[in-house]
Write a protein that holds these residues in place. Structure first.
Motif, mmCIF file in Angstrom:
data_model
loop_
_atom_site.group_PDB
_atom_site.id
_atom_site.type_symbol
_atom_site.label_atom_id
_atom_site.label_comp_id
_atom_site.label_asym_id
_atom_site.label_seq_id
_atom_site.Cartn_x
_atom_site.Cartn_y
_atom_site.Cartn_z
ATOM 1 N N ARG A 145 6.940 -9.278 3.263
ATOM 2 C CA ARG A 145 6.440 -9.473 4.631
ATOM 3 C C ARG A 145 6.948 -8.384 5.560
ATOM 4 O O ARG A 145 6.202 -7.861 6.392
ATOM 5 C CB ARG A 145 6.852 -10.859 5.143
ATOM 6 N N VAL A 146 8.225 -8.001 5.420
ATOM 7 C CA VAL A 146 8.785 -6.931 6.249
ATOM 8 C C VAL A 146 8.039 -5.620 6.004
ATOM 9 O O VAL A 146 7.670 -4.898 6.944
ATOM 10 C CB VAL A 146 10.288 -6.746 5.958
ATOM 11 N N LEU A 147 7.786 -5.300 4.735
ATOM 12 C CA LEU A 147 7.080 -4.059 4.403
ATOM 13 C C LEU A 147 5.673 -4.054 4.998
ATOM 14 O O LEU A 147 5.226 -3.050 5.560
ATOM 15 C CB LEU A 147 7.007 -3.895 2.890
ATOM 16 N N LEU A 148 4.974 -5.176 4.882
ATOM 17 C CA LEU A 148 3.604 -5.259 5.421
ATOM 18 C C LEU A 148 3.598 -5.142 6.937
ATOM 19 O O LEU A 148 2.721 -4.495 7.526
ATOM 20 C CB LEU A 148 2.950 -6.567 4.978
ATOM 21 N N GLU A 205 0.821 -1.210 0.000
ATOM 22 C CA GLU A 205 0.000 0.000 0.000
ATOM 23 C C GLU A 205 0.859 1.266 0.000
ATOM 24 O O GLU A 205 0.531 2.253 -0.669
ATOM 25 C CB GLU A 205 -0.930 0.003 1.220
ATOM 26 N N HIS A 206 1.967 1.239 0.728
ATOM 27 C CA HIS A 206 2.776 2.456 0.882
ATOM 28 C C HIS A 206 4.195 2.327 0.351
ATOM 29 O O HIS A 206 4.974 3.277 0.456
ATOM 30 C CB HIS A 206 2.843 2.858 2.364
ATOM 31 N N HIS A 207 4.565 1.183 -0.170
ATOM 32 C CA HIS A 207 5.937 0.994 -0.637
ATOM 33 C C HIS A 207 5.961 0.392 -2.037
ATOM 34 O O HIS A 207 5.127 -0.453 -2.380
ATOM 35 C CB HIS A 207 6.715 0.044 0.294
ATOM 36 N N THR A 208 6.940 0.832 -2.811
ATOM 37 C CA THR A 208 7.292 0.175 -4.068
ATOM 38 C C THR A 208 8.797 -0.035 -4.043
ATOM 39 O O THR A 208 9.570 0.928 -3.998
ATOM 40 C CB THR A 208 6.907 1.029 -5.288
ATOM 41 N N VAL A 209 9.206 -1.293 -4.024
ATOM 42 C CA VAL A 209 10.623 -1.621 -3.938
ATOM 43 C C VAL A 209 11.051 -2.302 -5.231
ATOM 44 O O VAL A 209 10.608 -3.412 -5.529
ATOM 45 C CB VAL A 209 10.914 -2.550 -2.740
ATOM 46 N N PRO A 210 11.914 -1.652 -6.029
ATOM 47 C CA PRO A 210 12.407 -2.296 -7.244
ATOM 48 C C PRO A 210 13.463 -3.345 -6.899
ATOM 49 O O PRO A 210 14.334 -3.125 -6.055
ATOM 50 C CB PRO A 210 13.014 -1.137 -8.035
ATOM 51 N N MET A 211 13.366 -4.511 -7.561
ATOM 52 C CA MET A 211 14.347 -5.586 -7.381
ATOM 53 C C MET A 211 14.983 -5.881 -8.729
ATOM 54 O O MET A 211 14.303 -6.261 -9.677
ATOM 55 C CB MET A 211 13.677 -6.852 -6.848
ATOM 56 N N ALA A 212 16.278 -5.701 -8.808
ATOM 57 C CA ALA A 212 17.001 -5.969 -10.044
ATOM 58 C C ALA A 212 17.704 -7.314 -9.948
ATOM 59 O O ALA A 212 18.272 -7.655 -8.904
ATOM 60 C CB ALA A 212 18.027 -4.867 -10.310
#
Length: 426
Positions: free
Chosen positions: A398-401, A282-289
């Motif tokens: 899971r950490v972000l949530l 809901e509040h985070h967008t984490v790009p993974m390369a």
């Protein structure tokens, strides 16, 4: 119909269903009828369009699974239309070096392919979608079938799937192409030497050529490759030679690994986007390369910092996963980087600790022999080479949530005490 002809006709097939096409063909287009599909213009027609779409990283498994499954279904279910779509903008196709290499090997040029930006922004309500190599999509309400080999995600989008959606999710498989191959071989037709080659090459790459140390395959993956190899031998009238076959596998695998690692025509920012996925809450967008080299080596390149800043712009955290496959019989090497451009050291530390504590499977993370503080990030060598992004992504999510849930509780507490207590005084 041959495979190449099927791909040549895919664009014209798609155009019959586009809302713009329906609007221009309809005599009453000014009354809002343009939102319906073009097939509705044909009285009594029951044909439906099925878009077959891979995931947003568009690696070889995703691209080949979409292209080949659409072809198989189109030949067997001729009462409907099936169109493969690569789930990236056309502009990003040159970044997918191993995809372009293998498709060119089979005479499939970019002009024969359809991409995400070839679709209208809004799909007509009666268009169906088949997902391959992923199962979470913002097109969930259109999805009628899923074929995937990733562990099931607990994502709100899954609740939007129609009840009749058929789900084939088998995490034990090393490659989604194995699932497609099983459908391909289940019936006598269609047959295509190009489809056979594409499925075979994809499974080899995904399983790291069945390297025992990597443990990226199961018996079904190996059985599928062996069956496809027998099919490739038939036209040549050749005999199965185990030693020669292993040599051919190794040669093809090394060729594909080299194509995937070929970044000679890419900027470093493009290298980071080459195999990118996003963890979204809901509040985070984490790009993974996913890099075709170790992160530790990438950050030594001259423009690495600027490339990472561009890649992670607007995000509190960037995750970079490195993998190096030495040519010949060398063992795969992996590493992980966690970088926050906004100085979110607490977030980096919580993710680091969660990855260190992970037991499904254990990642066996340790600091690199030579430590670095590049961009204030955390850099770890991953000694469990069997663990991939599909194991790491759920841990980060899971950490972000958990952080968002904790912050929500804090906000609720503040709201509860926001008003001054009433003491009964007038």
């Amino acid at each position: 119909m041959c495979f190449l002809r099927f791909l040549m006709q895919a664009r014209s097939t798609l155009s019959r269903y586009l809302p713009e096409k329906a609007a221009s063909a309809s005599p009453s287009s000014g009354s809002g009828s343009g939102s319906s599909s073009a097939r509705q213009l044909e009285a009594g027609s029951t044909r439906k369009l099925h878009l077959v779409m891979g995931n947003e990283s568009c690696d070889l498994d995703s691209a080949v699974s979409a292209l080949t499954l659409a072809f198989i279904y189109a030949q067997r279910e001729q009462g409907h239309d099936y169109v493969p779509v690569l789930n990236i903008p056309r502009l990003d196709y040159p970044l997918k070096t191993e995809v372009g290499h293998m498709l060119n090997r089979c005479d499939i040029t970019e002009q024969l392919l359809l991409f995400r930006d070839d679709l209208p922004q809004q799909l007509a309500g009666d268009i169906n979608v088949i997902l391959v190599d992923h199962h979470v999509s913002n097109l969930a309400k259109h999805v009628v079938e899923i074929l995937d080999h990733r562990p099931m995600e607990s994502n709100p989008a899954m609740q939007l799937l129609p009840e009749q959606c058929v789900r084939h999710i088998e995490p034990e498989l090393g490659s989604c192409a194995t699932l497609i191959g099983e459908r391909y071989l289940a019936e006598q037709q269609p047959r295509s030497s190009r489809v056979t080659q594409l499925l075979h090459a994809t499974i080899l790459l995904d399983t790291i050529n069945f390297a025992p140390a990597a443990k990226r395959f199961c018996a079904r993956d190996l059985a599928m490759v062996e069956q496809l190899e027998l099919m490739m031998l038939e036209p040549e009238g050749g005999q199965f030679d185990d030693a020669e076959n292993k040599r051919r596998r190794r040669s093809l695998f090394d060729e594909l690994v080299a194509a995937r690692a070929d970044i000679s025509r890419l900027t470093l920012a493009e290298v980071l986007r080459k195999d990118m996925k996003k963890v979204q809450t809901e509040h985070h967008t984490v790009p993974m390369a996913g890099l075709p080299m170790l992160v530790r080596d990438f950050i030594e390149l001259s423009d690495a910092e600027q490339a990472i800043r561009e890649f992670a712009m607007g995000s509190n955290l960037a995750v970079i996963l490195g993998m190096f496959v030495p040519p010949g019989h060398g063992q795969v090497v992996r590493d992980v980087a966690l970088i926050s451009l906004t100085g979110q050291t607490q977030l980096v530390e919580r993710v680091r600790k969660a990855l260190l504590d992970c037991q499904t499977p254990p990642l066996n993370l340790q600091p690199h022999t030579v430590d670095t503080h590049f961009m204030g990030g955390c850099y770890l060598r991953q000694h469990n080479i069997q663990a991939t992004r599909k194991h790491i992504l759920p841990v980060i999510k899971r950490v972000l949530l958990e952080m968002e849930a904790s912050q929500r509780c804090d906000c609720d507490d503040v709201y509860f005490f926001k008003e001054k207590p009433k003491l009964g005084l007038s």
